[in-house]
Write a protein that holds these residues in place. Structure first.
Motif, short mmCIF file in Angstrom:
data_model
loop_
_atom_site.label_atom_id
_atom_site.label_comp_id
_atom_site.label_asym_id
_atom_site.label_seq_id
_atom_site.Cartn_x
_atom_site.Cartn_y
_atom_site.Cartn_z
N ARG A 1 -12.07 2.81 -10.62
CA ARG A 1 -12.65 3.84 -11.48
C ARG A 1 -11.87 3.95 -12.78
O ARG A 1 -12.46 4.04 -13.86
CB ARG A 1 -12.66 5.20 -10.77
N VAL A 2 -10.54 3.91 -12.71
CA VAL A 2 -9.75 4.02 -13.95
C VAL A 2 -9.95 2.78 -14.81
O VAL A 2 -9.97 2.86 -16.04
CB VAL A 2 -8.25 4.22 -13.63
N ARG A 3 -10.11 1.63 -14.16
CA ARG A 3 -10.22 0.38 -14.93
C ARG A 3 -11.60 0.15 -15.52
O ARG A 3 -11.85 -0.92 -16.07
CB ARG A 3 -9.83 -0.80 -14.03
N ASP B 197 -10.05 4.20 -6.42
CA ASP B 197 -9.47 4.95 -7.54
C ASP B 197 -9.07 4.00 -8.66
O ASP B 197 -9.30 4.27 -9.84
CB ASP B 197 -8.22 5.71 -7.08
N ASP B 198 -8.46 2.89 -8.29
CA ASP B 198 -8.01 1.92 -9.28
C ASP B 198 -9.19 1.39 -10.09
O ASP B 198 -9.12 1.29 -11.32
CB ASP B 198 -7.29 0.78 -8.55
N ALA C 71 -7.63 3.84 -2.25
CA ALA C 71 -6.70 3.40 -3.30
C ALA C 71 -7.37 2.38 -4.21
O ALA C 71 -7.24 2.43 -5.44
CB ALA C 71 -5.44 2.81 -2.66
N VAL C 72 -8.09 1.44 -3.61
CA VAL C 72 -8.79 0.42 -4.41
C VAL C 72 -9.87 1.08 -5.27
O VAL C 72 -10.02 0.76 -6.45
CB VAL C 72 -9.40 -0.66 -3.48
N ARG D 184 -6.70 2.80 2.33
CA ARG D 184 -6.55 1.66 1.43
C ARG D 184 -7.78 1.49 0.57
O ARG D 184 -7.69 1.17 -0.62
CB ARG D 184 -6.30 0.38 2.24
N GLN E 48 -5.13 0.35 -20.64
CA GLN E 48 -6.20 1.22 -20.14
C GLN E 48 -6.31 2.51 -20.93
O GLN E 48 -7.38 3.11 -20.98
CB GLN E 48 -5.95 1.58 -18.65
N PHE F 101 -3.98 2.07 -10.41
CA PHE F 101 -4.15 3.37 -11.04
C PHE F 101 -4.75 4.32 -10.02
O PHE F 101 -5.47 3.90 -9.12
CB PHE F 101 -5.08 3.26 -12.25
N ILE F 102 -4.47 5.60 -10.19
CA ILE F 102 -5.02 6.60 -9.26
C ILE F 102 -6.03 7.47 -9.98
O ILE F 102 -7.14 7.66 -9.52
CB ILE F 102 -3.89 7.43 -8.63
N TRP G 4 0.84 -1.20 0.00
CA TRP G 4 0.00 0.00 0.00
C TRP G 4 0.87 1.25 0.00
O TRP G 4 1.80 1.37 0.80
CB TRP G 4 -0.90 0.02 1.24
N ARG G 5 0.53 2.21 -0.86
CA ARG G 5 1.32 3.44 -0.90
C ARG G 5 1.09 4.30 0.35
O ARG G 5 1.88 5.18 0.65
CB ARG G 5 0.98 4.26 -2.16
#
Lengths: 424, 246
Positions: free
Chosen positions: B46-48, B43-44, B40-41, B37, A78, A54-55, A10-11
């Motif tokens: 949404r882009v995918r 956001d990921d 983060a999931v 966390r 993507q 992805f962010i 995790w970042r």
């Protein structure tokens, strides 16, 4: 003590520095490097492959933010459907974004687009003291320039913001021309500067005399229209080398014959085809485990750039290769461009870049690389660090006068086999 | 259009499964303990390609009293629910649980009771709607009690048995209940030593989950070969089994 690997998940977490006890750490992405910049014997390797989220992605402006473990191929999956591609496609789609920044990787359009770091707006760097530092041209610019091409020594890149480029589609219009001598390359490289985005030459490294530097020159542009119907299927056939061959298989006669075959495949007439970008620029990806062909000894990669004023040095390098007795199985010549280097230890500079793959047979490979180092040093060029496994400290300090400034920005807990070798 | 509610959205298997569903344009409501966390999931996803992602309340799912509230909130945000994935949990410290009953009881609340509570609420919700799919991550450890992990195995085995009964009760109501029995998976949850010989990646398990959903299976082993290995192990007579060191 063996190298120990700790995964990062995790970042938002701190780096697990405490788990490393007193040992040094270095980050590693896909581990595809030919060099030892992500190897840390007796230390800890922080694996970033799970930092692969992805962010955000703005489909109108092409601004993309993602974690450093995202593979370039995953990223393109993507973004390409929306007409966005990477301005620098890099050597492989299996390398990570963090890896591309840390090596300031380059592709076949280095002359026009520069290296990867030029298209990075900002990134977040995690240091061993627990701090997370935002780096860009405006915020912490010294650390920004040290991290690009800095081979992971300044900290772990957690995520980055990239500027993508608009493309009509994934196709390239390519033209392949025969080169009977290396001077053909110089002429074609200069001619193609204004007209073609991508250009490189495959060179038969074992050719001598009047055939010196023979091969083919390939130049390409993004295909203007997506209604083009390409002849061959999208991404081509995938091969796999399932096991390591014995070292004697790829011998000198075999490599010479393969070189001859490859040269003869390109006829005297130029060939024009429309192909998927991955078949042109990342063709090696289609062969999984290529290095296994060379047996246990494996392959070395040697990259150098000769300043544009000294094309004769390139001729000198190509003349020495067959004489050295080393087995050079691949040689690629590229024109490097005016774009200033984005990183302190970047290879990018205006000139001609020669990339070699050498079967690692020990003594002869060492003789070759040492002599090439001398020739490059003498003409004021540079040798690439990302693929290096044997450069001495003295050579490093001579080739990279910025090294002292870089050393002040290295994180005290970070080190790698590469860094220990060149700082001795 | 798939409306998906995920409990334990930050788990490795859940986030990989969600990625595969996002590529099909699904809408998500996520529940997890850690808000950073979960963001983060989200956001990921949404882009995918996820059509929308709601980060529902961050909640410790051991608190069973909040379950019906979470379910209602998700149904409201998504306009109904098509798929519920229950993926939260911990890996209990076997050695500690052998001597500390309070710890054991706490782990059972997290890994067994909270799942039963969710399954009850979701089962009733889908029964009323006459449609819906419930997917729960169980484990091969629940197929037979083993010296190294019987505390974990009890929780997962109990869940599998409960779902079996629920499937029997709701069979005619158009509700699909899928139990995923995963072998060892390379996630942060897996204890470091000893490292199992056959270990799967979270994305492999996620592919098995999506495949099982497409085929509308009832019980799926991930990866597939564990079905046959566990079948053999289950048939070993107890007198021999207790002397084996697996």
């Amino acid at each position: 003590m063996k190298e120990q690997t700790l995964p990062l998940y995790w970042r938002s977490d701190r780096l697990p520095i405490e788990q490393a006890a007193a040992a040094s750490v270095i980050a590693r992405g896909s581990g595809r490097s030919f060099g030892d910049s992500a190897r840390n014997s007796d230390g800890v390797v922080l694996s970033t492959t799970r930092l692969d989220r992805f962010i955000s992605f703005d489909r109108d402006t092409g601004l993309l933010r993602c974690e450093a473990g995202v593979l370039l191929g995953e990223l393109l999956e993507q973004t390409l459907p929306y007409g966005w591609s990477l301005p620098v496609l890099g050597p492989s789609r299996f390398i990570t974004v963090g890896g591309a920044i840390a090596t300031d990787s380059f592709g076949e359009n280095q002359a026009r687009a520069g290296s990867f770091g030029r298209h990075v707006n900002r990134f977040e760097l995690a240091r061993s003291d627990g701090s997370k530092i935002m780096c860009s041209a405006d915020e912490n610019p010294a650390l920004f320039r040290a991290t690009i091409g800095g081979l992971g020594l300044t900290g772990v890149i957690l995520w980055a913001e990239l500027r993508l480029k608009n493309v009509p589609g994934p196709w390239l219009e390519t033209e392949r021309l025969r080169c009977t001598h290396v001077r053909d390359f110089f002429r074609l490289a200069e001619d193609s500067q204004g007209t073609h985005e991508y250009a490189f030459a495959w060179v038969d490294a074992l050719a001598t005399g009047p055939k010196l530097g023979r091969g083919f020159f390939l130049r390409a542009n993004d295909a203007a229209s997506t209604t083009v119907a390409p002849k061959s299927e999208a991404t081509g056939f995938g091969w796999k080398v399932p096991f390591e061959l014995p070292s004697f298989v790829m011998s000198r006669p075999v490599i010479r014959s393969l070189g001859e075959l490859r040269y003869q495949r390109q006829s005297a007439q130029p060939t024009r085809r429309t192909l998927h970008y991955s078949r042109v620029l990342q063709a090696r990806d289609s062969i999984e485990g290529l290095e296994r062909l060379y047996g246990r000894r494996g392959l070395l990669r040697y990259e150098c750039v000769v300043p544009i004023e000294n094309p004769e040095t390139v001729v000198g390098l190509l003349e020495f290769i067959p004489r050295s007795g080393a087995l050079v199985s691949r040689a690629i010549l590229r024109r490097f461009g005016e774009q200033p280097a984005a990183g302190l230890l970047s290879l990018a500079r205006k000139g001609y870049a020669l990339s070699l793959e050498i079967a690692n047979d020990g003594a002869k490979a060492a003789v070759l690389t040492d002599r090439l180092d001398d020739l490059v040093k003498a003409c004021g060029g540079a040798v690439g660090l990302a693929s290096d496994t044997r450069m001495s400290g003295a050579t490093f300090r001579q080739l990279y006068p910025n090294w002292e400034q870089f050393a002040t920005l290295v994180d005290p807990r970070f080190s790698s086999n590469f860094w220990r070798r060149v700082s001795s | 259009m798939n409306r998906v509610l995920i409990f334990g959205a930050t788990s490795a298997i859940a986030s990989e499964t969600a990625r595969l569903l996002a590529a099909k344009g699904s809408a998500f409501a996520l529940v997890a303990r850690n808000p950073e966390r979960m963001a983060a999931v989200a956001d990921d996803l949404r882009v995918r390609g996820a059509s929308m992602v709601h980060e529902l309340m961050t909640a410790d799912l051991a608190d069973c009293a909040r379950h019906s509230e979470l379910l209602a909130a998700a149904a409201e945000k998504l306009g109904g629910i098509d798929l519920v994935l229950v993926a939260h949990g911990t890996c209990p410290d076997q050695k500690r649980a052998e001597h500390d009953y309070d710890y054991l009881e706490h782990e059972m609340r997290v890994n067994l009771l909270s799942v039963l509570s969710l399954a009850t609420h979701v089962g009733n919700f889908f029964e009323a709607a006459k449609a819906g799919t419930l997917v729960v991550l169980s484990s091969i450890a629940g197929d037979r009690g083993r010296e190294q992990d019987y505390v974990f195995g009890t929780a997962k085995g109990g869940v599998a048995l409960f779902l079996q009964g629920l499937r029997h009760r709701l069979g005619e109501a158009g509700v699909h209940i899928l139990t995923i029995k995963a072998g060892p998976v390379d996630t942060p949850l897996l204890p470091h030593t000893p490292r199992p010989k056959r270990i799967a990646l979270p994305e492999e398990v996620a592919a098995s989950v999506v495949h099982a959903l497409e085929l509308k299976l009832e019980v799926a082993y991930a990866p597939w070969y564990w079905r046959w290995i566990m079948m053999a192990i289950r048939h070993v007579p107890e007198a021999f089994y207790k002397r084996m060191r697996l």
